[in-house]
Design a protein around this motif. Structure first.
Motif, PDB file in Angstrom:
ATOM      1  N   ILE A  58       0.862  -1.179   0.000  1.00 34.75           N
ATOM      2  CA  ILE A  58       0.000   0.000   0.000  1.00 34.75           C
ATOM      3  C   ILE A  58       0.901   1.232   0.000  1.00 34.75           C
ATOM      4  CG2 ILE A  58      -1.967  -1.050   1.172  1.00 34.75           C
ATOM      5  CD1 ILE A  58      -0.994   0.357   3.754  1.00 34.75           C
ATOM      6  N   GLU A  59       0.407   2.301  -0.617  1.00 34.33           N
ATOM      7  CA  GLU A  59       1.077   3.601  -0.515  1.00 34.33           C
ATOM      8  C   GLU A  59       0.307   4.390   0.525  1.00 34.33           C
ATOM      9  OE1 GLU A  59       2.080   7.602  -3.122  1.00 34.33           O
ATOM     10  OE2 GLU A  59       1.409   5.790  -4.158  1.00 34.33           O
ATOM     11  N   ARG A  60       1.000   4.808   1.566  1.00 34.76           N
ATOM     12  CA  ARG A  60       0.355   5.559   2.640  1.00 34.76           C
ATOM     13  C   ARG A  60       0.654   7.045   2.438  1.00 34.76           C
ATOM     14  NH1 ARG A  60      -0.160   3.036   8.164  1.00 34.76           N
ATOM     15  NH2 ARG A  60      -1.837   2.122   6.945  1.00 34.76           N
ATOM     16  N   ILE A  61      -0.414   7.840   2.399  1.00 36.98           N
ATOM     17  CA  ILE A  61      -0.277   9.284   2.222  1.00 36.98           C
ATOM     18  C   ILE A  61      -0.676   9.963   3.520  1.00 36.98           C
ATOM     19  CG2 ILE A  61      -1.090  11.293   0.937  1.00 36.98           C
ATOM     20  CD1 ILE A  61      -1.633   9.393  -1.420  1.00 36.98           C
ATOM     21  N   HIS A  62       0.239  10.785   4.068  1.00 35.05           N
ATOM     22  CA  HIS A  62      -0.024  11.543   5.287  1.00 35.05           C
ATOM     23  C   HIS A  62      -0.199  13.006   4.928  1.00 35.05           C
ATOM     24  CE1 HIS A  62       2.362   8.094   6.760  1.00 35.05           C
ATOM     25  NE2 HIS A  62       1.514   8.136   7.758  1.00 35.05           N
ATOM     26  N   VAL A  63      -1.274  13.599   5.396  1.00 33.08           N
ATOM     27  CA  VAL A  63      -1.484  15.033   5.248  1.00 33.08           C
ATOM     28  C   VAL A  63      -2.025  15.544   6.576  1.00 33.08           C
ATOM     29  CG1 VAL A  63      -2.629  16.870   3.965  1.00 33.08           C
ATOM     30  CG2 VAL A  63      -2.023  14.746   2.793  1.00 33.08           C
ATOM     31  N   ARG A  64      -1.240  16.386   7.216  1.00 31.86           N
ATOM     32  CA  ARG A  64      -1.585  16.915   8.538  1.00 31.86           C
ATOM     33  C   ARG A  64      -1.909  15.763   9.501  1.00 31.86           C
ATOM     34  NH1 ARG A  64      -3.242  20.871   4.885  1.00 31.86           N
ATOM     35  NH2 ARG A  64      -5.347  20.153   4.524  1.00 31.86           N
ATOM     36  N   ASP A  65      -3.123  15.717  10.036  1.00 32.57           N
ATOM     37  CA  ASP A  65      -3.473  14.680  11.013  1.00 32.57           C
ATOM     38  C   ASP A  65      -4.300  13.553  10.393  1.00 32.57           C
ATOM     39  OD1 ASP A  65      -5.725  16.183  10.576  1.00 32.57           O
ATOM     40  OD2 ASP A  65      -6.403  16.148  12.664  1.00 32.57           O
ATOM     41  N   LYS A  66      -4.232  13.428   9.084  1.00 34.51           N
ATOM     42  CA  LYS A  66      -4.997  12.392   8.387  1.00 34.51           C
ATOM     43  C   LYS A  66      -4.067  11.528   7.548  1.00 34.51           C
ATOM     44  CE  LYS A  66      -9.228  15.062   8.055  1.00 34.51           C
ATOM     45  NZ  LYS A  66      -9.008  16.429   8.388  1.00 34.51           N
ATOM     46  N   TYR A  67      -4.528  10.309   7.256  1.00 37.20           N
ATOM     47  CA  TYR A  67      -3.785   9.442   6.342  1.00 37.20           C
ATOM     48  C   TYR A  67      -4.764   8.594   5.547  1.00 37.20           C
ATOM     49  CZ  TYR A  67      -4.506   5.217   9.158  1.00 37.20           C
ATOM     50  OH  TYR A  67      -5.053   4.144   9.798  1.00 37.20           O
ATOM     51  N   GLY A  68      -4.293   8.155   4.398  1.00 40.34           N
ATOM     52  CA  GLY A  68      -5.084   7.273   3.560  1.00 40.34           C
ATOM     53  C   GLY A  68      -4.171   6.289   2.859  1.00 40.34           C
ATOM     54  N   ASP A  69      -4.705   5.144   2.501  1.00 38.36           N
ATOM     55  CA  ASP A  69      -3.927   4.089   1.855  1.00 38.36           C
ATOM     56  C   ASP A  69      -4.436   3.843   0.442  1.00 38.36           C
ATOM     57  OD1 ASP A  69      -2.530   3.761   4.217  1.00 38.36           O
ATOM     58  OD2 ASP A  69      -3.782   2.119   4.921  1.00 38.36           O
TER      59      ASP A  69
END
Length: 146
Positions: A58-69
């Motif tokens: 999976i590619e995990r994307i972090h932006v501020r206090d959120k993340y998505g895969d």
């Protein structure tokens, strides 16, 4: 070669360089790439150039206090693009402070953040040019292969 002792008091053999990744084969690892992406998957193979083969990636994307895969499946990574590679521990308490969002939402948030950064860079470039000073963003060096 020096022997080290792990948390359980068992002796571990220290392997220098790429060979140290042998102990992580068939374990879930996190890999950070030169372009800033974070990949999480099972390390299945390595070679002498630190090329990595990950499965169930999976590619995990972090932006501020959120993340998505984002599911990526089988992923072959050229060794020269690896900045960091290590076993993943999902029991980390800081990880739980992040809010998981959908793939669509994290991509939207990421696009907004990129747009904000570009606008800020434009403004900085304009201010510097008005003062007669050349302005180089942090991304300039990455684009030129440094």
């Amino acid at each position: 070669m020096a022997n080290l002792v792990d948390d359980l008091g068992q002796e571990m053999l220290y392997l220098p360089g790429t060979a140290s990744l042998i102990q992580d084969i068939d374990k879930r690892v996190t890999v950070v790439l030169r372009d800033g992406r974070t990949l999480i998957g099972f390390l299945r193979s390595i070679d002498q150039f630190a090329n990595l083969l990950l499965t169930e990636t999976i590619e995990r994307i972090h932006v501020r206090d959120k993340y998505g895969d984002i599911d990526r499946g089988v992923f072959l990574i050229r060794g020269e693009n690896v900045v960091l590679c290590g076993e993943t521990d999902f029991r980390n308490h800081k990880f739980r402070e992040l809010k998981r969002v959908s793939q669509e939402e994290i991509l939207k948030i990421q696009a907004e953040e990129i747009k904000e950064k570009e606008e800020k860079q434009k403004l900085l470039r304009k201010v510097f040019q008005e003062q007669g000073v050349p302005y180089y963003s942090n991304d300039t060096m990455a684009d030129e292969g440094f």
